[in-house]
Design a protein around this motif. Structure first.
Motif, mmCIF file in Angstrom:
data_model
loop_
_atom_site.group_PDB
_atom_site.id
_atom_site.type_symbol
_atom_site.label_atom_id
_atom_site.label_comp_id
_atom_site.label_asym_id
_atom_site.label_seq_id
_atom_site.Cartn_x
_atom_site.Cartn_y
_atom_site.Cartn_z
ATOM 1 N N TRP A 66 -13.597 -14.912 -32.269
ATOM 2 C CA TRP A 66 -14.061 -16.057 -33.051
ATOM 3 C C TRP A 66 -13.184 -16.274 -34.277
ATOM 4 O O TRP A 66 -12.924 -17.432 -34.664
ATOM 5 N N ALA A 67 -12.746 -15.179 -34.897
ATOM 6 C CA ALA A 67 -11.868 -15.302 -36.060
ATOM 7 C C ALA A 67 -10.563 -15.995 -35.663
ATOM 8 O O ALA A 67 -10.043 -16.848 -36.391
ATOM 9 N N VAL A 68 -10.033 -15.613 -34.508
ATOM 10 C CA VAL A 68 -8.804 -16.243 -34.008
ATOM 11 C C VAL A 68 -9.063 -17.713 -33.675
ATOM 12 O O VAL A 68 -8.251 -18.592 -33.986
ATOM 13 N N ALA A 69 -10.207 -17.995 -33.059
ATOM 14 C CA ALA A 69 -10.544 -19.376 -32.705
ATOM 15 C C ALA A 69 -10.640 -20.259 -33.944
ATOM 16 O O ALA A 69 -10.258 -21.435 -33.922
ATOM 17 N N SER A 70 -11.136 -19.685 -35.042
ATOM 18 C CA SER A 70 -11.275 -20.476 -36.269
ATOM 19 C C SER A 70 -9.925 -20.870 -36.850
ATOM 20 O O SER A 70 -9.825 -21.860 -37.582
ATOM 21 N N GLU A 71 -8.881 -20.119 -36.527
ATOM 22 C CA GLU A 71 -7.543 -20.483 -36.984
ATOM 23 C C GLU A 71 -7.060 -21.750 -36.287
ATOM 24 O O GLU A 71 -6.305 -22.545 -36.853
ATOM 25 N N GLN A 189 -13.819 -28.571 -44.887
ATOM 26 C CA GLN A 189 -12.774 -27.853 -45.623
ATOM 27 C C GLN A 189 -11.623 -28.783 -46.008
ATOM 28 O O GLN A 189 -11.192 -29.632 -45.233
ATOM 29 N N LYS A 190 -11.128 -28.553 -47.228
ATOM 30 C CA LYS A 190 -9.992 -29.316 -47.727
ATOM 31 C C LYS A 190 -8.749 -28.453 -47.939
ATOM 32 O O LYS A 190 -7.644 -28.975 -48.076
ATOM 33 N N ASN A 191 -8.944 -27.128 -47.991
ATOM 34 C CA ASN A 191 -7.835 -26.238 -48.317
ATOM 35 C C ASN A 191 -7.404 -25.356 -47.148
ATOM 36 O O ASN A 191 -6.798 -24.306 -47.338
ATOM 37 N N PHE A 192 -7.761 -25.777 -45.956
ATOM 38 C CA PHE A 192 -7.363 -25.024 -44.773
ATOM 39 C C PHE A 192 -7.039 -25.999 -43.655
ATOM 40 O O PHE A 192 -7.810 -26.927 -43.382
ATOM 41 N N THR A 193 -5.922 -25.793 -43.027
ATOM 42 C CA THR A 193 -5.505 -26.627 -41.912
ATOM 43 C C THR A 193 -5.429 -25.785 -40.644
ATOM 44 O O THR A 193 -4.652 -24.813 -40.592
ATOM 45 N N PRO A 194 -6.237 -26.089 -39.647
ATOM 46 C CA PRO A 194 -6.178 -25.308 -38.402
ATOM 47 C C PRO A 194 -4.782 -25.339 -37.797
ATOM 48 O O PRO A 194 -4.081 -26.346 -37.880
ATOM 49 N N GLN A 195 -4.383 -24.230 -37.230
ATOM 50 C CA GLN A 195 -3.069 -24.152 -36.601
ATOM 51 C C GLN A 195 -3.145 -23.307 -35.344
ATOM 52 O O GLN A 195 -3.866 -22.318 -35.297
#
Length: 415
Positions: A66-71, A189-195
């Motif tokens: 799940w942590a990886v998926a959130s990236e 979220q404004k300070n995180f961009t999924p990659q």
């Protein structure tokens, strides 16, 4: 970044705290119900433990995925996906007509729980200023503990009064309504961009951490410590409802108020670290917990409560220091390191239950003490091996129970 005092700060703080409260309500709901469920399904204590162990085991396995998926898909989306699926899984439990189907659904529940637990703190780190995060994390951690206590007591009292189905129905309704509030409170979220493409990064980090003896030993400490802590409570639940005490499940579930002693001890680790080494603290906490197991031998409510308070105080103390050790000793990918610690932590809690409950079945609390002593001996042996790694007092920084996993993009990851 969101600052203290702003409306967004309040929304993030209370939204994540409420979500955390609901997560741990669901995780621990069935723990005090195990004696009742064993009678309901006419199975042994070891067999019924699968209802509880299935969730913790599934939770441990899916923390890192799940942590990886959130990236790739975003923290908020992952958290809400897990949280909003909980009521429907609980409702499916009400339609299950066999122990096997109930166990499988509890495992599915653990998968959903991992979605929120794995990335909530990462969301906070990325959206809140450093000062705001330092304050908000305290509320989040308090919600962890309160959710676990409330879930256990609600499970015991509602089951005793109305039956296990009503306990599940109430928690399902509470989770659904609470989930809607979390959706409303939690900003995008404004300070995180999924990659994409983070899988290879995490795989390399996992391998490196597992090869690091210092980290792995601390992870084993966490796993064995939780195996003892959470399952001594489970065994005590069976003991209290059995002769000679024969307490109702509702009263037996009140033992989980003893967890509050651990909440206090986890806050004392900071003072300990200012004067002593973390390894000495882990040994001290384990010793206090061991004494608690021995004190609980006597068949009196006072003795059992005192024993559980000592177990809680020592186990939380040990857990906080061990978790801190992993965070501080990891030279890279700290998020992945703390994820691995929690994997060991919950796997230990899952497997330990079958061992200690088996001891209870075949020799009562005396046999539990003997089996527990073997695990404590393993704990002290691991502490000795850790001490050979030349630990320093400055390597210690207190962390609280169930702090979730930070992603490699988080601010703390770079520190």
């Amino acid at each position: 970044m969101i600052q203290i005092g702003s409306k967004q700060y309040q929304n993030v703080t209370w939204g994540l705290a409420l979500g955390s409260f609901l997560i741990f309500c669901n995780l621990y709901l069935f723990q005090p119900m195990l004696p009742y469920m064993a009678q309901h399904f006419v199975v042994t204590e070891t067999q019924i433990n699968w209802i509880f162990a299935a969730s913790t085991l599934a939770l441990s396995v899916f923390l890192v995925p799940w942590a990886v998926a959130s990236e790739s898909y975003g923290r908020r989306k992952v958290m809400l996906t897990g949280l909003l699926s909980l009521p429907f899984i609980n409702l499916a439990m009400l339609m299950s007509d066999s122990l096997l189907s109930l166990i499988l659904l509890r495992a599915l529940l653990g998968v959903a729980l991992a979605a929120f637990a794995s990335v909530a703190v990462a969301y906070m780190v990325e959206e809140l200023s450093e000062k705001a995060f330092s304050k908000a994390i305290g509320t989040y951690i308090a919600a962890n503990s309160l959710g676990g206590i409330f879930g256990r007591i609600a499970g015991g009292t509602l089951t005793d009064a109305l039956g296990w189905q009503y306990a599940v129905l109430v928690i399902a309704g509470l989770t659904f309504l609470g989930g809607l509030v979390v959706i409303r409170l939690l900003p995008i979220q404004k300070n995180f961009t999924p990659q994409r493409g983070m899988l290879r990064y995490h795989n390399k980090a996992l391998i490196k951490h597992m090869r690091n003896k210092t980290l792995w030993l601390a992870m084993l400490v966490g796993g064995i410590n939780f195996a003892l802590f959470v399952n001594l409570y489970s065994v005590m639940g069976f003991r209290l409802v059995a002769p000679p005490l024969s307490l109702p499940v509702s009263l037996a579930s009140l033992i989980f108020l003893c967890y509050l002693a651990g909440t206090i001890s986890s806050k004392l680790t900071g003072r300990w670290c200012a004067h002593f080494s973390p390894i000495a603290g882990i040994v001290t906490g384990s010793a206090i917990s061991f004494v608690g197991m021995m004190v609980a031998y006597f068949d009196s409510i006072a003795s059992m409560v005192l024993g559980l308070m000592l177990i809680s105080f020592g186990a939380f103390f040990t857990h906080t220091l061990a978790y801190s050790w992993v965070s501080r000793k990891a030279t890279h990918a700290k998020a992945t390191a703390t994820a691995l610690y929690l994997v060991h932590y919950y796997i230990g809690g899952s497997i330990g239950g079958f061992f200690l409950i088996y001891c209870w079945q075949h020799g009562g609390w005396l046999s539990v003490m003997q089996g527990g002593s073997v695990l404590y001996l393993a704990l002290f042996s691991l502490c000795y091996l850790l001490s050979k790694q030349d630990a320093k007092p400055t390597d210690c920084e207190p962390l609280a129970e169930n702090s979730a996993i930070l992603g490699p993009n988080s601010n703390l990851e770079a520190k």
